[in-house]
Design a protein around this motif. Structure first.
Motif, PDB file in Angstrom:
ATOM      1  N   LYS A   2       0.826  -1.194   0.000  1.00  5.72           N
ATOM      2  CA  LYS A   2       0.000   0.000   0.000  1.00  5.72           C
ATOM      3  C   LYS A   2       0.865   1.250   0.000  1.00  5.72           C
ATOM      4  O   LYS A   2       1.919   1.296   0.606  1.00  5.72           O
ATOM      5  N   SER A  10      -2.960   1.501  -3.984  1.00  4.11           N
ATOM      6  CA  SER A  10      -2.185   0.286  -3.714  1.00  4.11           C
ATOM      7  C   SER A  10      -1.665  -0.315  -5.006  1.00  4.11           C
ATOM      8  O   SER A  10      -2.212  -0.082  -6.090  1.00  4.11           O
ATOM      9  N   VAL A  19      -0.890  -4.256 -10.996  1.00  2.00           N
ATOM     10  CA  VAL A  19      -2.200  -3.625 -10.862  1.00  2.00           C
ATOM     11  C   VAL A  19      -2.114  -2.470  -9.868  1.00  2.00           C
ATOM     12  O   VAL A  19      -1.750  -2.657  -8.707  1.00  2.00           O
ATOM     13  N   SER A  21      -4.370   0.176  -7.996  1.00  2.00           N
ATOM     14  CA  SER A  21      -5.738   0.529  -7.624  1.00  2.00           C
ATOM     15  C   SER A  21      -5.769   1.968  -7.129  1.00  2.00           C
ATOM     16  O   SER A  21      -4.988   2.345  -6.247  1.00  2.00           O
ATOM     17  N   ASP A  66      -6.521   0.565 -12.170  1.00  2.00           N
ATOM     18  CA  ASP A  66      -7.891   0.228 -11.771  1.00  2.00           C
ATOM     19  C   ASP A  66      -8.573   1.448 -11.148  1.00  2.00           C
ATOM     20  O   ASP A  66      -8.283   1.839 -10.024  1.00  2.00           O
ATOM     21  N   GLY A  68     -11.756   1.462 -10.473  1.00  2.00           N
ATOM     22  CA  GLY A  68     -12.761   0.955  -9.542  1.00  2.00           C
ATOM     23  C   GLY A  68     -13.987   1.837  -9.518  1.00  2.00           C
ATOM     24  O   GLY A  68     -14.520   2.223 -10.550  1.00  2.00           O
ATOM     25  N   ASP A 124     -13.405  -4.952 -15.525  1.00  2.00           N
ATOM     26  CA  ASP A 124     -12.957  -5.398 -14.208  1.00  2.00           C
ATOM     27  C   ASP A 124     -11.522  -5.881 -14.299  1.00  2.00           C
ATOM     28  O   ASP A 124     -10.984  -6.102 -15.394  1.00  2.00           O
ATOM     29  N   VAL A 125     -10.890  -6.047 -13.137  1.00  2.00           N
ATOM     30  CA  VAL A 125      -9.486  -6.448 -13.096  1.00  2.00           C
ATOM     31  C   VAL A 125      -9.309  -7.862 -13.639  1.00  2.00           C
ATOM     32  O   VAL A 125      -8.306  -8.173 -14.289  1.00  2.00           O
ATOM     33  N   ARG A 254     -16.601  -5.776  -5.081  1.00  2.00           N
ATOM     34  CA  ARG A 254     -15.485  -4.927  -4.648  1.00  2.00           C
ATOM     35  C   ARG A 254     -15.206  -5.092  -3.163  1.00  2.00           C
ATOM     36  O   ARG A 254     -14.048  -5.180  -2.740  1.00  2.00           O
ATOM     37  N   GLU A 257     -13.703  -8.518  -2.406  1.00  2.00           N
ATOM     38  CA  GLU A 257     -12.289  -8.543  -2.758  1.00  2.00           C
ATOM     39  C   GLU A 257     -11.434  -7.955  -1.634  1.00  2.00           C
ATOM     40  O   GLU A 257     -10.382  -8.493  -1.283  1.00  2.00           O
TER      41      GLU A 257
END
Length: 285
Positions: A2, A10, A19, A21, A66, A68, A124-125, A254, A257
Motif C-alpha cells: 500500500k 495500492s 495492478v 488501484s 484500476d 474501480g 474489471d481487473v 469490490r 475482494e
C-alpha cells in the motif's frame, strides 16, 4: 503493497500484471501522490524485463490502472492516464485501464477525450489481467490531442463533478431472519463518507437495543465509495464479545475482494442456524 501517501492507493501483482488501484476520489489535491504511484508501478513493470529493455520473444509486463468506483472530481484523473500512457510507451510497458460499466461518467470522459482509443478499457481487473498482451511492440502514441481535449473539456460535459450523494441515498431497512435470533439489515443506495456513519449509527442503535445477532445484506448494485470495514469490524467485535455475530452474506464484488485480501472472510459469518438457512436457499422472513 500500500502507498502510505494517498489513502486507498495500492500496487499488487496479479497473473504477472502490475495492478495499480486508485483511491475513491481523484482530484488535483491528490494528483501528485497518485502520479508517484503510477511511476512506481511503471518502474516495477520495466524492471521485470531482462537488461532493462524489451526482451525479444518474452511477454511484456503490463500495468493495469484500476479506477474501480473512483469519482473524478476534476480532470486530474484524465491527465494522469494520458501522461501515464506516454511514459508507458517510452518504457515499453503496455497500459490498460479498468473502469466498471456502472462508472458511466468516467467511461464517457475517456471516450470524449479520445483516451479510450489509446488505452484499452476493461470492465474489471479479472478481464484486464485475463486477456493476453498482444505480441510485438506498439508504435509511438501521441497524446497531445488527448491532453488538448481534456483541457477543453468542461467538467459538466462529462459529468466529472457528480452531485455528492445525500444521506437519504442510503436506504436502510431491518427485518427478522425467521430463526428467532438474527436481525437482517438491508442496504441499498450508496456507501460513502456521508452515509457510512449513518450505517454505524443504525447498527449501534440495534446493538444497544439488545440485538446481538445481525446480518447486513447489501444490494448487488450498492455503490461503495469508501471503506466501511472499520465500522463493520467495530460492531462485529462488540457483538462477538457478548456471544453475538455480524454476518455479511452476498457481498458486492469490490467489498468481497477487500475482505478476502485482508483475510477477514471467516470473521463475518453468522452463528447457529442462519448460515445453513442461507446455504439452503431460505430467504429471510
Amino acid at each position: 503493497m500500500k502507498d502510505t501517501t494517498v489513502p486507498g492507493l495500492s500496487i499488487e501483482t496479479r497473473r504477472g500484471f502490475i495492478v495499480l488501484s486508485l483511491p475513491a476520489q481523484i482530484s488535483w489535491q491528490n494528483y501528485a501522490g497518485i502520479r508517484e504511484g503510477v511511476s512506481k508501478a511503471l518502474a516495477l513493470a520495466a524492471g521485470t524485463r531482462a537488461g532493462g529493455g524489451p526482451a525479444r520473444g518474452r511477454r511484456r509486463t503490463c500495468v493495469v490502472v484500476d479506477f474501480g468506483d473512483a469519482v473524478l472530481l476534476d480532470a486530474a484523473g484524465l491527465v494522469l492516464l494520458a501522461r501515464a500512457e506516454t511514459r508507458a510507451q517510452l518504457l515499453g510497458c503496455p497500459l490498460r485501464a479498468v473502469v466498471p460499466a456502472l462508472s458511466a461518467h468516467v467511461r464517457r470522459a475517456l471516450h470524449l477525450t479520445g483516451l479510450a482509443q489509446l488505452v484499452p478499457v476493461f470492465p474489471d481487473v479479472g478481464s484486464a489481467t485475463g486477456t493476453p498482451v498482444p505480441a510485438g511492440t506498439a508504435g509511438d502514441v501521441d497524446t497531445t490531442h488527448v491532453l488538448d481535449a481534456i483541457r477543453a473539456l468542461h467538467p459538466g460535459d462529462a459529468g466529472l463533478t457528480p452531485t455528492p450523494p445525500a444521506p437519504s441515498e442510503l436506504m436502510i431497512t431491518t427485518t427478522g431472519a425467521g430463526d428467532g435470533d438474527h436481525t437482517v439489515v438491508h442496504l441499498s443506495g450508496v456507501l460513502d463518507e456521508v452515509t457510512v456513519p449513518r450505517l454505524g449509527e443504525t447498527l449501534t442503535t440495534l446493538v444497544e437495543g439488545n440485538l446481538r445477532h445481525l446480518m447486513v445484506r447489501m444490494h448487488e448494485r450498492l455503490g461503495i465509495r469508501c471503506d466501511p470495514l472499520p465500522i463493520l469490524l467495530g460492531i462485529r467485535w462488540r457483538v462477538a464479545a457478548e456471544g453475538g455475530c455480524l454476518a455479511l452474506p452476498a457481498l458486492p464484488a469490490r467489498l468481497r475482494e477487500i475482505i478476502d485480501r485482508e483475510g477477514l472472510g471467516s470473521v463475518f459469518t453468522g452463528c447457529r442456524s442462519i448460515e445453513d438457512r442461507l446455504l439452503g436457499g431460505a430467504e429471510p422472513a
